[in-house]
Design an enzyme around this catalytic site. Structure first.
Site, PDB file in Angstrom:
ATOM      1  N   SER A 286      -8.504   4.988  10.476  1.00 10.07           N
ATOM      2  CA  SER A 286      -8.586   3.713   9.776  1.00 10.07           C
ATOM      3  C   SER A 286      -9.702   2.846  10.335  1.00 10.07           C
ATOM      4  O   SER A 286     -10.103   1.883   9.711  1.00 10.07           O
ATOM      5  CB  SER A 286      -7.250   2.976   9.865  1.00 10.07           C
TER       6      SER A 286
ATOM      7  N   HIS B  51     -10.776   8.291   4.258  1.00 10.17           N
ATOM      8  CA  HIS B  51      -9.760   7.283   4.574  1.00 10.17           C
ATOM      9  C   HIS B  51      -8.885   7.008   3.354  1.00 10.17           C
ATOM     10  O   HIS B  51      -9.312   6.331   2.410  1.00 10.17           O
ATOM     11  CB  HIS B  51     -10.465   6.003   5.055  1.00 10.17           C
TER      12      HIS B  51
ATOM     13  N   ASN C 291     -10.588  -2.048   5.622  1.00 13.96           N
ATOM     14  CA  ASN C 291      -9.954  -2.795   6.712  1.00 13.96           C
ATOM     15  C   ASN C 291     -10.776  -3.979   7.200  1.00 13.96           C
ATOM     16  O   ASN C 291     -10.235  -4.932   7.758  1.00 13.96           O
ATOM     17  CB  ASN C 291      -9.606  -1.854   7.866  1.00 13.96           C
TER      18      ASN C 291
ATOM     19  N   GLU D 155     -11.789   5.950   0.846  1.00 17.23           N
ATOM     20  CA  GLU D 155     -13.093   5.585   1.396  1.00 17.23           C
ATOM     21  C   GLU D 155     -13.701   6.844   2.012  1.00 17.23           C
ATOM     22  O   GLU D 155     -13.064   7.479   2.857  1.00 17.23           O
ATOM     23  CB  GLU D 155     -12.918   4.559   2.528  1.00 17.23           C
TER      24      GLU D 155
HETATM   25  N1  3HC Z   1       5.604   8.605  -1.560  1.00 11.05           N
HETATM   26  C1  3HC Z   1       5.904   7.955  -0.434  1.00 11.05           C
HETATM   27  N2  3HC Z   1       6.208   6.645  -0.390  1.00 11.05           N
HETATM   28  C2  3HC Z   1       6.150   5.949  -1.534  1.00 11.05           C
HETATM   29  C3  3HC Z   1       5.828   6.558  -2.761  1.00 11.05           C
HETATM   30  C4  3HC Z   1       5.563   7.966  -2.749  1.00 11.05           C
HETATM   31  N3  3HC Z   1       5.291   8.661  -3.822  1.00 11.05           N
HETATM   32  N4  3HC Z   1       5.856   5.627  -3.729  1.00 11.05           N
HETATM   33  C5  3HC Z   1       6.192   4.458  -3.137  1.00 11.05           C
HETATM   34  N5  3HC Z   1       6.341   4.636  -1.787  1.00 11.05           N
HETATM   35  C6  3HC Z   1       6.876   3.676  -0.843  1.00 11.05           C
HETATM   36  C7  3HC Z   1       6.871   2.574   0.029  1.00 11.05           C
HETATM   37  O1  3HC Z   1       6.730   2.866   1.329  1.00 11.05           O
HETATM   38  C8  3HC Z   1       8.293   1.909  -0.107  1.00 11.05           C
HETATM   39  O2  3HC Z   1       9.284   2.607   0.665  1.00 11.05           O
HETATM   40  P1  3HC Z   1      10.909   2.480   0.570  1.00 11.05           P
HETATM   41  O3  3HC Z   1      11.372   2.676  -0.828  1.00 11.05           O
HETATM   42  O4  3HC Z   1      11.371   3.607   1.403  1.00 11.05           O
HETATM   43  O5  3HC Z   1      11.268   1.138   1.126  1.00 11.05           O
HETATM   44  C9  3HC Z   1       8.536   2.080  -1.475  1.00 11.05           C
HETATM   45  O6  3HC Z   1       7.672   3.084  -1.844  1.00 11.05           O
HETATM   46  C10 3HC Z   1       8.447   0.963  -2.399  1.00 11.05           C
HETATM   47  O7  3HC Z   1       8.351   1.609  -3.571  1.00 11.05           O
HETATM   48  P2  3HC Z   1       8.873   1.013  -4.896  1.00 11.05           P
HETATM   49  O8  3HC Z   1       8.987   2.146  -5.839  1.00 11.05           O
HETATM   50  O9  3HC Z   1      10.091   0.187  -4.642  1.00 11.05           O
HETATM   51  O10 3HC Z   1       7.721  -0.014  -5.231  1.00 11.05           O
HETATM   52  P3  3HC Z   1       6.506   0.103  -6.198  1.00 11.05           P
HETATM   53  O11 3HC Z   1       6.343   1.488  -6.690  1.00 11.05           O
HETATM   54  O12 3HC Z   1       6.641  -0.981  -7.155  1.00 11.05           O
HETATM   55  O13 3HC Z   1       5.210  -0.250  -5.289  1.00 11.05           O
HETATM   56  C11 3HC Z   1       3.653  -0.107  -3.542  1.00 11.05           C
HETATM   57  C12 3HC Z   1       5.118   0.072  -3.958  1.00 11.05           C
HETATM   58  C13 3HC Z   1       2.776   0.900  -4.275  1.00 11.05           C
HETATM   59  C14 3HC Z   1       3.658   0.186  -2.058  1.00 11.05           C
HETATM   60  C15 3HC Z   1       3.123  -1.566  -3.876  1.00 11.05           C
HETATM   61  O14 3HC Z   1       3.969  -2.521  -3.348  1.00 11.05           O
HETATM   62  C16 3HC Z   1       1.704  -1.794  -3.342  1.00 11.05           C
HETATM   63  O15 3HC Z   1       0.729  -1.431  -3.963  1.00 11.05           O
HETATM   64  N6  3HC Z   1       1.629  -2.429  -2.149  1.00 11.05           N
HETATM   65  C17 3HC Z   1       0.339  -2.655  -1.470  1.00 11.05           C
HETATM   66  C18 3HC Z   1      -0.023  -1.385  -0.733  1.00 11.05           C
HETATM   67  C19 3HC Z   1      -1.320  -1.489  -0.013  1.00 11.05           C
HETATM   68  O16 3HC Z   1      -1.988  -2.515   0.008  1.00 11.05           O
HETATM   69  N7  3HC Z   1      -1.709  -0.385   0.626  1.00 11.05           N
HETATM   70  C20 3HC Z   1      -2.895  -0.360   1.439  1.00 11.05           C
HETATM   71  C21 3HC Z   1      -2.486  -0.575   2.855  1.00 11.05           C
HETATM   72  S1  3HC Z   1      -3.885  -0.595   3.914  1.00 11.05           S
HETATM   73  C22 3HC Z   1      -4.143   1.017   4.313  1.00 11.05           C
HETATM   74  O17 3HC Z   1      -3.419   1.915   3.946  1.00 11.05           O
HETATM   75  C23 3HC Z   1      -5.306   1.270   5.213  1.00 11.05           C
HETATM   76  C24 3HC Z   1      -4.865   1.641   6.601  1.00 11.05           C
HETATM   77  O18 3HC Z   1      -6.000   2.052   7.295  1.00 11.05           O
HETATM   78  C25 3HC Z   1      -4.190   0.502   7.346  1.00 11.05           C
END
Ligand code: 3HC
Length: 283
Positions: A120, A140, A190, A152
């Site tokens: 990351s 990424h 990031n 990325e």
């Molecule tokens: N496989 C694994 N986990 C999944 C998944 C899949 N196919 N689909 C969703 N998830 C996960 C989440 O972790 C969460 O877990 P939980 O149910 O166990 O609590 C859950 O799904 C939430 O899913 P929902 O179905 O309830 O929610 P939505 O489908 O409506 O949306 C989301 C979930 C896509 C995570 C949405 O909220 C979103 O887009 N959030 C922003 C995510 C974001 O910004 N990601 C980038 C992070 S930064 C990054 O990754 C870079 C790194 O370098 C830090």
């Protein structure tokens, strides 16, 4: 180069997601971990991720079964098949651990194989094994990998055009959108996301608003799917701090200084979802 056989090193959240998208898209993919127990846990998590996708009707039951058949497992990087075309590393953010994995792989893989890191924030130029720097690239993915469209592609100082083009093509075959980024601290995702999260934590520390209201501002005012504090919990506060520190050190610019509240919470073990508590509490 036509990439067909893939290996992913690391069966954590990101590694599992990466294995899942390769498997869904018909690649023969090997998941590599250090112990059988970790492989079993990873396959369990990959299976529930696929089941979630079937329930949400983003894939069919047939695609799920075919994906599971495309996945094999291996203990130890030294046992990766030398004929693997692409190895994606997705272990925790430790430069020494990653470098040691890449050096082992460099010694055993065929000359044409490409190595990619899902880091990351660690420099791709610094991670590249000396003899294979032209065939080394950052790939990424975003969390959750099966859902987020972006990848990325980070070009290290010596990444060749052939390597970049092969990985860009592979990314498109995964139904993801590649974005070309040069190797500077935080890359793009990031470098923009983390200062936003860090600023939200400053606003909380200074008592400008409650955590719920800070999240509401960004969710309802800017249409972000998650507020920045919820997202920080989702990513892990230790990961956020590590990335902020890389950006701060890399640019030597005080505008990137990690918020003292973020540091304090990490020191207290309040890491977000994975520890059961961050800005919010989790079951
Ligand atoms: N496989 C694994 N986990 C999944 C998944 C899949 N196919 N689909 C969703 N998830 C996960 C989440 O972790 C969460 O877990 P939980 O149910 O166990 O609590 C859950 O799904 C939430 O899913 P929902 O179905 O309830 O929610 P939505 O489908 O409506 O949306 C989301 C979930 C896509 C995570 C949405 O909220 C979103 O887009 N959030 C922003 C995510 C974001 O910004 N990601 C980038 C992070 S930064 C990054 O990754 C870079 C790194 O370098 C830090």
């Amino acid at each position: 180069m036509d990439i067909k056989r893939v290996a992913v090193v690391g069966g954590g959240t990101m590694g599992n997601g990466i294995v899942t998208v390769f498997a869904i898209n018909g690649y023969d993919v090997t998941l590599v971990e250090t112990q059988q127990e970790f492989l079993e846990r990873a396959i369990k998590n990959i299976t529930s991720s696929l089941e979630r996708m079937v329930k949400k009707e983003t894939i069919s039951e047939e695609v799920k079964s075919a994906a599971l058949k495309n996945i094999s497992t291996r203990i130890g990087v030294e046992n990766v098949d030398p004929n693997t075309d692409l190895v994606v590393e997705a272990v925790y953010e430790d430069k020494g651990v990653k470098t040691s994995i890449f050096n082992k792989l460099d010694g055993l893989l065929k000359a044409e194989s490409i190595l990619a890191s899902n880091t990351s924030s660690i420099s791709i130029t610094e991670l590249a094994p000396k003899n294979r720097a032209d065939k080394f690239i950052g790939m990424h993915f975003m969390n959750p990998v099966p859902v987020m469209k972006l990848v990325e592609l980070i070009r290290g100082y010596s990444t060749s055009d052939d390597t970049y083009n092969a990985i860009k093509e592979t990314t498109l075959k995964l139904n993801k959108v590649p974005v070309e980024v040069q190797d500077y601290p935080g890359f793009i995702a990031n470098r923009i996301l983390m200062p936003m999260i860090n600023e939200a934590i400053y606003a909380l520390m200074e008592g400008v608003a409650t955590k719920e209201d800070i999240d509401s501002v960004m969710k309802l005012g800017m249409a972000h799917p998650m507020g920045p504090l919820t997202l920080a919990d989702f990513i892990g506060l230790d990961v956020c701090l590590a990335i902020m520190t890389v950006i701060f050190d890399g640019y030597n610019d005080s505008k990137y200084r990690p918020c003292p509240l973020l540091k304090k919470m990490v020191a207290a073990g309040k890491l977000g979802r994975k520890s059961g508590e961050g800005f919010y509490r989790y079951e």
